[in-house]
Scaffold this active site. Structure first.
Site, mmCIF file in Angstrom:
data_model
loop_
_atom_site.group_PDB
_atom_site.id
_atom_site.type_symbol
_atom_site.label_atom_id
_atom_site.label_comp_id
_atom_site.label_asym_id
_atom_site.label_seq_id
_atom_site.Cartn_x
_atom_site.Cartn_y
_atom_site.Cartn_z
ATOM 1 N N GLU A 108 2.429 36.490 80.822
ATOM 2 C CA GLU A 108 2.628 37.819 81.220
ATOM 3 C C GLU A 108 2.063 38.625 79.676
ATOM 4 O O GLU A 108 2.362 38.127 78.739
ATOM 5 C CB GLU A 108 3.735 38.473 81.155
ATOM 6 C CG GLU A 108 3.599 39.929 81.477
ATOM 7 C CD GLU A 108 5.009 40.628 81.712
ATOM 8 O OE1 GLU A 108 4.872 41.897 81.758
ATOM 9 O OE2 GLU A 108 5.971 39.939 81.887
ATOM 10 N N ASP A 173 13.956 38.872 66.730
ATOM 11 C CA ASP A 173 13.407 40.195 66.047
ATOM 12 C C ASP A 173 14.517 40.801 65.155
ATOM 13 O O ASP A 173 15.614 41.103 65.530
ATOM 14 C CB ASP A 173 13.412 41.241 67.372
ATOM 15 C CG ASP A 173 12.836 42.506 67.087
ATOM 16 O OD1 ASP A 173 12.433 42.745 66.047
ATOM 17 O OD2 ASP A 173 12.966 43.611 67.853
ATOM 18 N N ASP A 175 14.936 43.753 62.580
ATOM 19 C CA ASP A 175 14.399 45.482 62.196
ATOM 20 C C ASP A 175 15.410 45.913 61.307
ATOM 21 O O ASP A 175 16.474 46.074 61.239
ATOM 22 C CB ASP A 175 14.598 45.958 63.847
ATOM 23 C CG ASP A 175 14.090 47.426 63.409
ATOM 24 O OD1 ASP A 175 14.057 48.092 62.700
ATOM 25 O OD2 ASP A 175 13.048 47.929 64.469
ATOM 26 N N CYS A 192 11.189 49.954 51.580
ATOM 27 C CA CYS A 192 10.630 50.007 50.274
ATOM 28 C C CYS A 192 11.020 48.373 49.764
ATOM 29 O O CYS A 192 11.533 47.564 50.363
ATOM 30 C CB CYS A 192 11.350 50.868 49.474
ATOM 31 S SG CYS A 192 12.963 50.513 49.039
ATOM 32 N N SER A 224 6.126 42.734 61.637
ATOM 33 C CA SER A 224 5.825 43.537 62.724
ATOM 34 C C SER A 224 4.741 44.674 62.533
ATOM 35 O O SER A 224 4.136 45.114 63.556
ATOM 36 C CB SER A 224 7.347 44.099 63.068
ATOM 37 O OG SER A 224 7.605 45.116 61.955
ATOM 38 N N ASP A 380 18.768 40.944 67.079
ATOM 39 C CA ASP A 380 18.865 41.644 68.471
ATOM 40 C C ASP A 380 18.890 40.490 69.369
ATOM 41 O O ASP A 380 17.994 39.983 69.617
ATOM 42 C CB ASP A 380 17.825 42.445 68.591
ATOM 43 C CG ASP A 380 17.732 43.459 69.726
ATOM 44 O OD1 ASP A 380 18.669 42.967 70.761
ATOM 45 O OD2 ASP A 380 16.991 44.389 70.022
ATOM 46 N N LEU A 390 9.848 40.880 76.348
ATOM 47 C CA LEU A 390 8.660 41.184 75.888
ATOM 48 C C LEU A 390 8.816 41.206 74.525
ATOM 49 O O LEU A 390 9.593 41.837 73.870
ATOM 50 C CB LEU A 390 7.639 42.161 76.485
ATOM 51 C CG LEU A 390 7.215 41.968 78.005
ATOM 52 C CD1 LEU A 390 7.160 43.341 78.546
ATOM 53 C CD2 LEU A 390 6.086 41.360 77.972
ATOM 54 N N LEU A 391 7.866 40.754 73.583
ATOM 55 C CA LEU A 391 7.763 41.019 72.020
ATOM 56 C C LEU A 391 6.427 41.175 71.557
ATOM 57 O O LEU A 391 5.602 40.577 71.933
ATOM 58 C CB LEU A 391 8.270 39.597 71.357
ATOM 59 C CG LEU A 391 8.661 39.859 69.957
ATOM 60 C CD1 LEU A 391 9.615 40.817 69.497
ATOM 61 C CD2 LEU A 391 8.952 38.672 69.234
#
Length: 499
Positions: A108, A173, A175, A192, A224, A380, A390-391
């Protein structure tokens, strides 16, 4: 500007701006010509030269190539997908050597289009079909999902319950927004060089664990495009993991637990697990410069209070020797933090004071717990445990920053700078750059070899741009995987007696 300009047409050749050519009609007086120049300079940093004999003004943009205008994305994406996106390598990755039948065909893809139009369950039979559709739709974002039991674009025609997600890479993932409670330099989507160290730490800890503790070999780390990193574990064993197994791996790697209401998110017990000890080696290397100095975690009363809140209560209130860390001592400690300018001395004073209060205490690792809470990777888990999750795809463009989602070279990890990652505007501009003699010679050799072989291949324009080194890195990753594909082919041939 010149003091006098005779009537003429003023041609402004604007370079470094996607090869645009703008024409302005100069007026017969100085003030009007100056007005034209002023208008240009509002959106270009210009150097100029006037040749009054030739009636030509050449204006060269010196705007930094990293400057990205989100409004230009609809114009840049068609060029990116037509000339720069590495479709060959991309297909080679997701086809996995063709070892499993219909592996690519049942994958997909999801596209996010202009105005946040979200299109799921896209699938393609061949690289060429994928290429044509992406060049037609020009997605703002590409997500990769699972390999399903049936073609995803035909999921509505499949009997209810039989359309199942079978396999997908084990993904992670990380973040930067999840670290907002322990970083003071930035917040939300901002990053930064100071806080980017957190991503470096995360990659070092997780990559070692995935390879050494679980035996995975093919881990692709990808920036990312904005504020985090993704990991794609592409080993066959990883792709076949069940939801329960993925959850187990994620839990094993998770150490920071609890939401905003939880103060102490890391609690260690005797004996410390070998995995945590290995992780601490990485954290201890970065913690002094990153947290103590860079984030200055004891530099203000508010920051110091956060750290003191992580000291176990039986040390703050009552030690094994029945000595109290009194309110006076805490107040004195805070005053010391305010007057002492050296961050490392402040951290040393806290460690010494607490150690003196727990001379015979067992099972307390307050220093390690603080270091882990401030630096350990925050995962996560939901992204990792779901097969059908999905990624964002490698080489997708981040609409907000314009940066390409590129692979990260772990050999140069400490030198990786997200602000150096090329933007779509930069690499499109680089296509217009005149080629060097060496590049022209290479192209001639390539064309000659192709003619000799009787093949016509699409010219790889990305080699002219800053994207080249990242595609090369992706190629190297694929070469490592290809060796395992060959092994799988040999196994299948042996089983089928096809020798």
């Amino acid at each position: 500007m010149p003091t006098a300009v005779k009537p003429h047409r003023l041609f402004c050749v604007v370079s470094g701006n996607s090869g645009l050519l703008s024409e302005f009609h100069a007026r017969s007086n100085v003030s009007q010509t100056t007005a034209v120049y002023s208008r240009l300079s509002t959106f270009l940093t210009v150097s100029y030269c006037f040749n009054l004999n030739l009636d030509i003004c050449i204006i060269t943009s010196e705007m930094p190539a990293a400057d990205y205008d989100q409004a230009s994305l609809p114009d840049l994406l068609p060029l990116y997908y037509r000339r720069l996106f590495p479709f060959s390598q991309y297909y080679r990755w997701l086809n996995y050597g063709g070892v499993t039948k219909n592996y690519f065909q049942n994958r997909e893809f999801s596209f996010t289009l202009k105005d946040d139009i979200y299109v799921r369950y896209q699938s393609f039979s061949t690289q060429n079909e994928l290429e044509k559709e992406m060049q037609k739709m020009n997605p703002y974002k590409i997500d990769v999902g699972a390999v399903y039991s049936h073609r995803p674009n035909q999921h509505n025609t499949v009997k209810s319950g039989s359309f199942q997600a079978l396999e997908k890479e084990l993904v992670f993932d990380i973040d930067m927004t999840d670290y907002d409670d322990v970083r003071s330099c930035c917040s939300a989507a901002d990053i930064c060089p100071k806080c980017w160290t957190l991503m470096t730490i995360a990659i070092r800890i997780l990559d070692r664990a995935l390879r050494d503790d679980f035996g995975f070999r093919h881990c692709l780390w990808v920036y990312s495009g904005r504020r985090g990193v993704h990991c794609w574990v592409c080993d066959e064993a990883a792709r076949k993991l069940s939801v329960a197994a993925r959850s187990a791996v994620s839990e094993y790697l998770s150490l920071v637990k609890g939401g905003e209401e939880t103060v102490r998110k890391v609690v260690l017990s005797d004996p410390i697990h070998p995995f945590i000890n290995e992780s601490l080696k990485v954290v201890e290397h970065y913690f002094p410069q990153y947290a103590v100095v860079g984030q200055d975690i004891l530099g203000s009363k508010e920051a110091a209070d956060k750290v003191l809140a992580l000291v176990p209560e039986d040390i703050l209130l009552l030690s094994a020797n029945f000595y109290y860390m009194t309110q006076y001592e805490i107040k004195e400690l805070l005053q010391y933090f305010q007057t002492e300018k050296n961050p490392e001395k402040r951290w040393g004073r806290l460690k010494t004071l607490v150690q003196n209060k727990r001379t015979t205490a067992k099972g307390h690792y307050f220093e390690k717990e603080i270091m882990l809470q401030y630096c350990y990777p925050r995962l996560d888990v939901n992204v990792s445990k779901g097969v059908n999750h999905l990624l964002k795809s490698p080489f997708s463009v981040h609409p907000k920053t314009g940066r390409i989602s590129v692979p990260i070279d772990l050999r140069e990890l400490d030198r990786f700078d997200p602000f150096d990652v090329p933007t779509i505007s930069l690499i499109c501009e680089e296509l217009d750059r005149p080629k060097t003699a060496e590049e022209e010679e290479e192209k001639e050799d390539t064309d000659e070899n192709e003619r000799e072989a009787g093949e016509r291949r699409k010219r790889r324009d990305y080699k002219q741009t800053s994207l080249a080194k990242y595609v090369k890195l992706f190629d190297q990753f694929l070469e490592g995987m290809a060796r395992s594909w060959k092994g799988e082919h040999l196994k299948k041939s042996d089983l089928q007696k096809d020798f």
